[in-house]
Design a protein around this motif. Structure first.
Motif, PDB file in Angstrom:
ATOM      1  N   LEU A  39      -8.198   0.059 -18.992  1.00  0.00           N
ATOM      2  CA  LEU A  39      -7.488  -0.551 -17.088  1.00  0.00           C
ATOM      3  C   LEU A  39      -5.965  -0.146 -16.649  1.00  0.00           C
ATOM      4  O   LEU A  39      -5.177  -0.592 -17.367  1.00  0.00           O
ATOM      5  N   THR A  40      -6.041   0.568 -15.883  1.00  0.00           N
ATOM      6  CA  THR A  40      -4.891   0.686 -14.646  1.00  0.00           C
ATOM      7  C   THR A  40      -5.026   0.873 -13.864  1.00  0.00           C
ATOM      8  O   THR A  40      -6.510  -0.199 -13.028  1.00  0.00           O
ATOM      9  N   MET A  41      -3.414   0.444 -12.974  1.00  0.00           N
ATOM     10  CA  MET A  41      -3.948   0.161 -11.567  1.00  0.00           C
ATOM     11  C   MET A  41      -4.641   1.419 -10.578  1.00  0.00           C
ATOM     12  O   MET A  41      -3.782   2.484 -11.050  1.00  0.00           O
ATOM     13  N   ARG A  42      -5.501   0.878  -9.154  1.00  0.00           N
ATOM     14  CA  ARG A  42      -6.046   2.026  -8.904  1.00  0.00           C
ATOM     15  C   ARG A  42      -4.673   2.502  -8.222  1.00  0.00           C
ATOM     16  O   ARG A  42      -3.804   1.754  -6.972  1.00  0.00           O
ATOM     17  N   GLU A  43      -4.547   3.623  -7.931  1.00  0.00           N
ATOM     18  CA  GLU A  43      -3.660   3.878  -6.421  1.00  0.00           C
ATOM     19  C   GLU A  43      -4.731   5.154  -5.410  1.00  0.00           C
ATOM     20  O   GLU A  43      -4.866   6.074  -5.763  1.00  0.00           O
ATOM     21  N   PRO A  44      -4.048   5.111  -4.424  1.00  0.00           N
ATOM     22  CA  PRO A  44      -2.882   3.729  -3.262  1.00  0.00           C
ATOM     23  C   PRO A  44      -4.117   2.437  -3.979  1.00  0.00           C
ATOM     24  O   PRO A  44      -5.067   2.534  -4.270  1.00  0.00           O
ATOM     25  N   GLN A  45      -3.348   1.296  -4.311  1.00  0.00           N
ATOM     26  CA  GLN A  45      -4.085   0.030  -3.929  1.00  0.00           C
ATOM     27  C   GLN A  45      -4.417  -0.038  -2.222  1.00  0.00           C
ATOM     28  O   GLN A  45      -4.443   0.567  -1.441  1.00  0.00           O
ATOM     29  N   GLY A  46      -5.288  -0.986  -1.527  1.00  0.00           N
ATOM     30  CA  GLY A  46      -5.923  -1.366  -0.818  1.00  0.00           C
ATOM     31  C   GLY A  46      -4.628  -1.510   0.405  1.00  0.00           C
ATOM     32  O   GLY A  46      -3.983  -2.495   0.094  1.00  0.00           O
ATOM     33  N   SER A  47      -5.471  -2.249   0.939  1.00  0.00           N
ATOM     34  CA  SER A  47      -4.560  -2.899   2.167  1.00  0.00           C
ATOM     35  C   SER A  47      -4.338  -4.518   1.986  1.00  0.00           C
ATOM     36  O   SER A  47      -3.843  -4.839   2.640  1.00  0.00           O
ATOM     37  N   ASN A  48      -5.581  -4.920   1.450  1.00  0.00           N
ATOM     38  CA  ASN A  48      -4.824  -6.226   1.508  1.00  0.00           C
ATOM     39  C   ASN A  48      -4.225  -6.663   0.055  1.00  0.00           C
ATOM     40  O   ASN A  48      -4.691  -6.508  -1.494  1.00  0.00           O
ATOM     41  N   PRO A  49      -3.087  -6.774  -0.726  1.00  0.00           N
ATOM     42  CA  PRO A  49      -2.323  -7.030  -1.352  1.00  0.00           C
ATOM     43  C   PRO A  49      -2.646  -8.381  -2.564  1.00  0.00           C
ATOM     44  O   PRO A  49      -2.544  -7.967  -3.361  1.00  0.00           O
ATOM     45  N   ALA A  50      -3.475  -9.309  -1.744  1.00  0.00           N
ATOM     46  CA  ALA A  50      -4.192 -10.020  -2.444  1.00  0.00           C
ATOM     47  C   ALA A  50      -5.434  -9.430  -3.378  1.00  0.00           C
ATOM     48  O   ALA A  50      -6.050 -10.499  -4.087  1.00  0.00           O
ATOM     49  N   VAL A  51      -5.982  -8.832  -3.576  1.00  0.00           N
ATOM     50  CA  VAL A  51      -6.882  -7.791  -4.243  1.00  0.00           C
ATOM     51  C   VAL A  51      -6.374  -6.713  -4.713  1.00  0.00           C
ATOM     52  O   VAL A  51      -6.188  -5.403  -4.209  1.00  0.00           O
TER      53      VAL A  51
END
Length: 109
Positions: A39-51
């Protein structure tokens, strides 16, 4: 290839002393024991930093492997800084398709 995924869990370890840690784990059914799941962080992250958005990657290791369905664990660990937004949920994607949505749980002692 669509893979079966199950038992997804996400938790924040907020036990003292700092720093806090985020852990995400899940089981993935793959075609042979030579496939690892990451599992890796998706780029770009979404607009909601809590998700938190994560991508599932399957990697075939070199060599000859018995072609038998096998369960492997995918894992993501991250140390959170004091400035980090604490995720309230985690979405996991594979090949652009969401395969899991998990609410995070705080672990305190």
């Amino acid at each position: 290839m669509s893979n079966q995924c199950r038992n997804w869990q996400a938790w924040l370890n907020t036990m003292p002393p700092p720093p806090d840690e985020l852990h995400v784990v899940g089981d993935v059914i793959v075609g042979n024991p030579g496939i690892s799941a990451h599992l890796t962080m998706r780029e770009p992250q979404g607009s909601n930093p809590a998700v938190l958005l994560l991508d599932l990657h399957l990697v075939q290791q070199p060599g000859m492997w018995l072609q038998v369905m096998t369960c492997v664990q995918a894992r993501f660990d991250r140390v959170l800084t004091p400035e980090s937004t604490r995720p309230t949920s985690v979405e996991i994607f594979q090949d652009g398709t969401r395969i899991a949505l998990i609410d995070t749980i705080d672990v305190v002692s």
